[in-house]
Design an enzyme around this catalytic site. Structure first.
Site, PDB file in Angstrom:
ATOM      1  N   HIS A  44     -21.109   7.986  -4.841  1.00 46.07           N
ATOM      2  CA  HIS A  44     -22.081   8.755  -5.732  1.00 46.07           C
ATOM      3  C   HIS A  44     -21.999   8.158  -7.317  1.00 46.07           C
ATOM      4  CE1 HIS A  44     -18.178  10.166  -7.768  1.00 46.07           C
ATOM      5  NE2 HIS A  44     -17.939  10.182  -6.440  1.00 46.07           N
ATOM      6  N   HIS A  85     -26.252  -8.296  -5.076  1.00 39.89           N
ATOM      7  CA  HIS A  85     -26.244  -8.343  -3.609  1.00 39.89           C
ATOM      8  C   HIS A  85     -24.981  -7.838  -3.102  1.00 39.89           C
ATOM      9  CE1 HIS A  85     -26.669 -10.677   0.351  1.00 39.89           C
ATOM     10  NE2 HIS A  85     -26.477  -9.616   0.501  1.00 39.89           N
TER      11      HIS A  85
HETATM   12  C1  LIG Z   1     -15.539 -16.325  -2.885  1.00 39.92           C
HETATM   13  C2  LIG Z   1     -16.267 -17.480  -2.554  1.00 39.92           C
HETATM   14  C3  LIG Z   1     -17.906 -17.576  -3.072  1.00 39.92           C
HETATM   15  C4  LIG Z   1     -15.633 -18.941  -3.074  1.00 39.92           C
HETATM   16  O1  LIG Z   1     -16.306 -19.940  -2.740  1.00 39.92           O
HETATM   17  P1  LIG Z   1     -16.264 -21.384  -3.573  1.00 39.92           P
HETATM   18  O2  LIG Z   1     -16.488 -21.240  -4.970  1.00 39.92           O
HETATM   19  O3  LIG Z   1     -16.779 -22.543  -2.720  1.00 39.92           O
HETATM   20  O4  LIG Z   1     -14.431 -21.673  -3.450  1.00 39.92           O
HETATM   21  P2  LIG Z   1     -13.664 -22.473  -2.435  1.00 39.92           P
HETATM   22  O5  LIG Z   1     -14.015 -22.166  -0.992  1.00 39.92           O
HETATM   23  O6  LIG Z   1     -13.605 -23.651  -3.102  1.00 39.92           O
HETATM   24  O7  LIG Z   1     -12.137 -21.532  -2.522  1.00 39.92           O
HETATM   25  C5  LIG Z   1     -11.460 -21.471  -3.800  1.00 39.92           C
HETATM   26  C6  LIG Z   1      -9.989 -20.846  -3.372  1.00 39.92           C
HETATM   27  O8  LIG Z   1     -10.249 -19.688  -3.261  1.00 39.92           O
HETATM   28  C7  LIG Z   1      -9.898 -19.199  -1.883  1.00 39.92           C
HETATM   29  N1  LIG Z   1     -10.739 -18.351  -1.471  1.00 39.92           N
HETATM   30  C8  LIG Z   1     -11.912 -18.443  -1.172  1.00 39.92           C
HETATM   31  N2  LIG Z   1     -12.786 -17.384  -0.521  1.00 39.92           N
HETATM   32  C9  LIG Z   1     -11.759 -16.439  -0.377  1.00 39.92           C
HETATM   33  C10 LIG Z   1     -11.783 -15.052  -0.092  1.00 39.92           C
HETATM   34  N3  LIG Z   1     -12.850 -14.537   0.384  1.00 39.92           N
HETATM   35  N4  LIG Z   1     -10.716 -14.262   0.074  1.00 39.92           N
HETATM   36  C11 LIG Z   1      -9.429 -15.120  -0.358  1.00 39.92           C
HETATM   37  N5  LIG Z   1      -9.389 -16.335  -1.054  1.00 39.92           N
HETATM   38  C12 LIG Z   1     -10.466 -17.071  -0.842  1.00 39.92           C
HETATM   39  C13 LIG Z   1      -9.819 -20.500  -1.026  1.00 39.92           C
HETATM   40  O9  LIG Z   1      -8.773 -20.540  -0.048  1.00 39.92           O
HETATM   41  C14 LIG Z   1      -9.383 -21.498  -2.373  1.00 39.92           C
HETATM   42  O10 LIG Z   1      -8.010 -21.297  -2.401  1.00 39.92           O
HETATM   43  P3  LIG Z   1      -7.130 -22.798  -2.719  1.00 39.92           P
HETATM   44  O11 LIG Z   1      -7.635 -23.225  -4.171  1.00 39.92           O
HETATM   45  O12 LIG Z   1      -5.780 -22.128  -2.886  1.00 39.92           O
HETATM   46  O13 LIG Z   1      -7.344 -23.618  -1.682  1.00 39.92           O
HETATM   47  C15 LIG Z   1     -16.265 -17.587  -0.873  1.00 39.92           C
HETATM   48  O14 LIG Z   1     -15.185 -18.167  -0.319  1.00 39.92           O
HETATM   49  C16 LIG Z   1     -16.739 -16.243  -0.186  1.00 39.92           C
HETATM   50  O15 LIG Z   1     -15.748 -15.617   0.010  1.00 39.92           O
HETATM   51  N6  LIG Z   1     -17.891 -16.121   0.052  1.00 39.92           N
HETATM   52  C17 LIG Z   1     -18.517 -14.868   0.396  1.00 39.92           C
HETATM   53  C18 LIG Z   1     -19.801 -14.972   1.483  1.00 39.92           C
HETATM   54  C19 LIG Z   1     -20.262 -13.834   2.029  1.00 39.92           C
HETATM   55  O16 LIG Z   1     -19.559 -12.894   1.859  1.00 39.92           O
HETATM   56  N7  LIG Z   1     -21.509 -13.868   2.452  1.00 39.92           N
HETATM   57  C20 LIG Z   1     -22.206 -12.785   3.021  1.00 39.92           C
HETATM   58  C21 LIG Z   1     -23.732 -13.291   2.858  1.00 39.92           C
HETATM   59  S1  LIG Z   1     -24.638 -11.802   3.448  1.00 39.92           S
END
Ligand SMILES: CC(C)(COP(=O)(O)OP(=O)(O)OC[C@H]1O[C@@H](n2cnc3c(N)ncnc32)[C@H](O)[C@@H]1OP(=O)(O)O)[C@@H](O)C(=O)NCCC(=O)NCCS
Length: 211
Positions: free
Chosen positions: A136, A145
């Site tokens: 709500h 998104h």
């Molecule tokens: C958050 C996110 C965007 C980060 O991507 P990125 O900028 O490429 O970052 P990296 O993969 O380099 O990760 C950076 C750090 O964050 C950590 N990390 C990344 N995603 C994380 C998550 N979801 N939860 C916890 N830690 C996360 C990595 O382990 C890394 O840690 P480190 O530096 O200790 O090794 C991505 O991991 C994510 O969660 N994307 C969501 C995608 C999604 O839900 N898509 C749905 C489409 S409908």
């Protein structure tokens, strides 16, 4: 004037949106793709290049849906289409639950299993993805998104172009700025400033993009 819809985008998100539109009883004439795209998206013919948005308008198409996951690009292409005289349709699954007191903008996608509760306001071009819940009085910004299975509690504000990764959670009353990314499975328990990427439980900032 033709009543069939032009879908901008020809990838996986477009497939889902085509099926939402069909579930609403609509017909999709074409997808407009860009780059290395297949010649069909599901069974819908794909024309390649943004110039086809204008060409199809000249052929009499006037209803359009932008099915592109990238938030800023979705907004830019919608603005282009509006400037050419298209109207933006919504793609709302009949299997979503949308409160009669909620307000939805234009060009919004609401996937199956999503729930939008009382007095929530969903901005233009937002995506409320599969099974996400918006409680709500929330305000979801333009071209934000909310990925599948997110849960957003009451009175939360989410800024323009922000992205909540799959399965993330937000407690009540929190404000999330523009262009924020919340990592998959993150739990947001405090306000997040614009441009931040935050991950984890509770969600902590890992980077900020000031552009
Ligand atoms: C958050 C996110 C965007 C980060 O991507 P990125 O900028 O490429 O970052 P990296 O993969 O380099 O990760 C950076 C750090 O964050 C950590 N990390 C990344 N995603 C994380 C998550 N979801 N939860 C916890 N830690 C996360 C990595 O382990 C890394 O840690 P480190 O530096 O200790 O090794 C991505 O991991 C994510 O969660 N994307 C969501 C995608 C999604 O839900 N898509 C749905 C489409 S409908």
């Amino acid at each position: 004037m033709r009543s069939e819809i032009v879908v901008v985008g020809a990838g996986g998100h477009a497939k889902v949106c085509i099926e939402l539109l069909r579930a609403m009883g609509e017909k999709v004439a074409y997808c407009v793709g860009a780059g290395d795209v297949p010649d069909h998206c599901l069974d819908v013919p794909v024309v390649n290049g943004d110039e086809h948005i204008a060409l199809l308008r000249r052929e009499g198409y006037s209803r359009l849906f932008v099915a592109i996951g990238a938030n800023g690009l979705r907004d830019r292409l919608a603005t282009l289409a509006l400037s050419q005289g298209y109207s933006l349709v919504n793609a709302i699954s009949p299997k979503a639950v949308v409160s009669p007191s909620a307000t939805l903008g234009a060009g919004v996608a609401v996937m199956a299993g999503a729930v939008i509760n009382a007095d929530a306001v969903i901005g233009d071009l937002a995506i409320i993805n599969t099974g996400a819940t918006i409680d709500h009085d929330c305000q979801i910004g333009v071209a934000a998104h909310i990925a599948p299975q997110c849960a957003v509690a009451g009175n939360v504000v989410i800024g323009k172009y922000s992205f909540l990764g799959i399965g993330s959670r937000v407690i009540p009353e929190v404000e999330i700025g523009e262009r924020v990314t919340i990592g998959a499975g993150g739990v947001v328990i405090a306000n997040i400033e614009a441009g931040v990427t935050a991950v984890g439980v509770p969600a902590r900032n890992i980077k900020i993009n000031r552009t």
